[in-house]
Design a protein around this motif. Structure first.
Motif, mmCIF file in Angstrom:
data_model
loop_
_atom_site.group_PDB
_atom_site.id
_atom_site.type_symbol
_atom_site.label_atom_id
_atom_site.label_comp_id
_atom_site.label_asym_id
_atom_site.label_seq_id
_atom_site.Cartn_x
_atom_site.Cartn_y
_atom_site.Cartn_z
ATOM 1 N N LEU A 111 0.830 -1.211 0.000
ATOM 2 C CA LEU A 111 0.000 0.000 0.000
ATOM 3 C C LEU A 111 0.864 1.261 0.000
ATOM 4 O O LEU A 111 0.556 2.236 -0.690
ATOM 5 N N LEU A 112 1.952 1.237 0.759
ATOM 6 C CA LEU A 112 2.860 2.388 0.773
ATOM 7 C C LEU A 112 3.527 2.585 -0.586
ATOM 8 O O LEU A 112 3.658 3.717 -1.064
ATOM 9 N N ALA A 113 3.933 1.494 -1.207
ATOM 10 C CA ALA A 113 4.540 1.586 -2.541
ATOM 11 C C ALA A 113 3.544 2.175 -3.536
ATOM 12 O O ALA A 113 3.884 3.082 -4.307
ATOM 13 N N ASP A 114 2.311 1.687 -3.488
ATOM 14 C CA ASP A 114 1.270 2.206 -4.383
ATOM 15 C C ASP A 114 0.985 3.679 -4.105
ATOM 16 O O ASP A 114 0.767 4.465 -5.027
ATOM 17 N N ARG A 115 1.021 4.065 -2.845
ATOM 18 C CA ARG A 115 0.755 5.452 -2.462
ATOM 19 C C ARG A 115 1.839 6.380 -3.004
ATOM 20 O O ARG A 115 1.550 7.483 -3.474
ATOM 21 N N LEU A 116 3.094 5.963 -2.952
ATOM 22 C CA LEU A 116 4.182 6.784 -3.477
ATOM 23 C C LEU A 116 4.044 6.989 -4.983
ATOM 24 O O LEU A 116 4.335 8.067 -5.497
ATOM 25 N N VAL A 117 3.569 5.970 -5.673
ATOM 26 C CA VAL A 117 3.333 6.097 -7.122
ATOM 27 C C VAL A 117 2.163 7.045 -7.367
ATOM 28 O O VAL A 117 2.228 7.930 -8.227
ATOM 29 N N THR A 118 1.086 6.902 -6.589
ATOM 30 C CA THR A 118 -0.091 7.760 -6.734
ATOM 31 C C THR A 118 0.254 9.223 -6.489
ATOM 32 O O THR A 118 -0.235 10.116 -7.192
#
Length: 82
Positions: free
Chosen positions: A42-49
């Motif tokens: 989720l953190l990885a996805d958030r950084l991309v978002t």
């Protein structure tokens, strides 16, 4: 003989600079919407978002947080390793 004298491998630039790491830590300190804790993915996805990086793996996020010695597991808001 060639195995004994391996050529140097080029290093990749780190995915997260100081600014990106600061954003990651700020996200860890807040609870994700609809969840109690963050997961590495989720953190990885958030950084991309957020546009911090084009892509990043959950393992890179984990290693970055480990380097910062963040205490992710002892507070109500933290990161779950699942």
């Amino acid at each position: 003989m060639a195995a004994l004298y391996e050529k140097a491998r080029p290093k990749q630039a780190p995915k997260l600079d100081a600014h990106g790491t600061a954003i990651l830590i700020a996200e860890v300190c807040s609870a994700p919407e609809g969840r109690e804790t963050w997961t590495m993915q989720l953190l990885a996805d958030r950084l991309v978002t957020l546009g911090v990086v084009d892509s990043i793996s959950d393992e890179t996020v984990r290693r970055t947080l480990k380097k910062t010695s963040s205490n992710r597991g002892r507070s109500k808001v933290g990161v779950s390793l699942r």
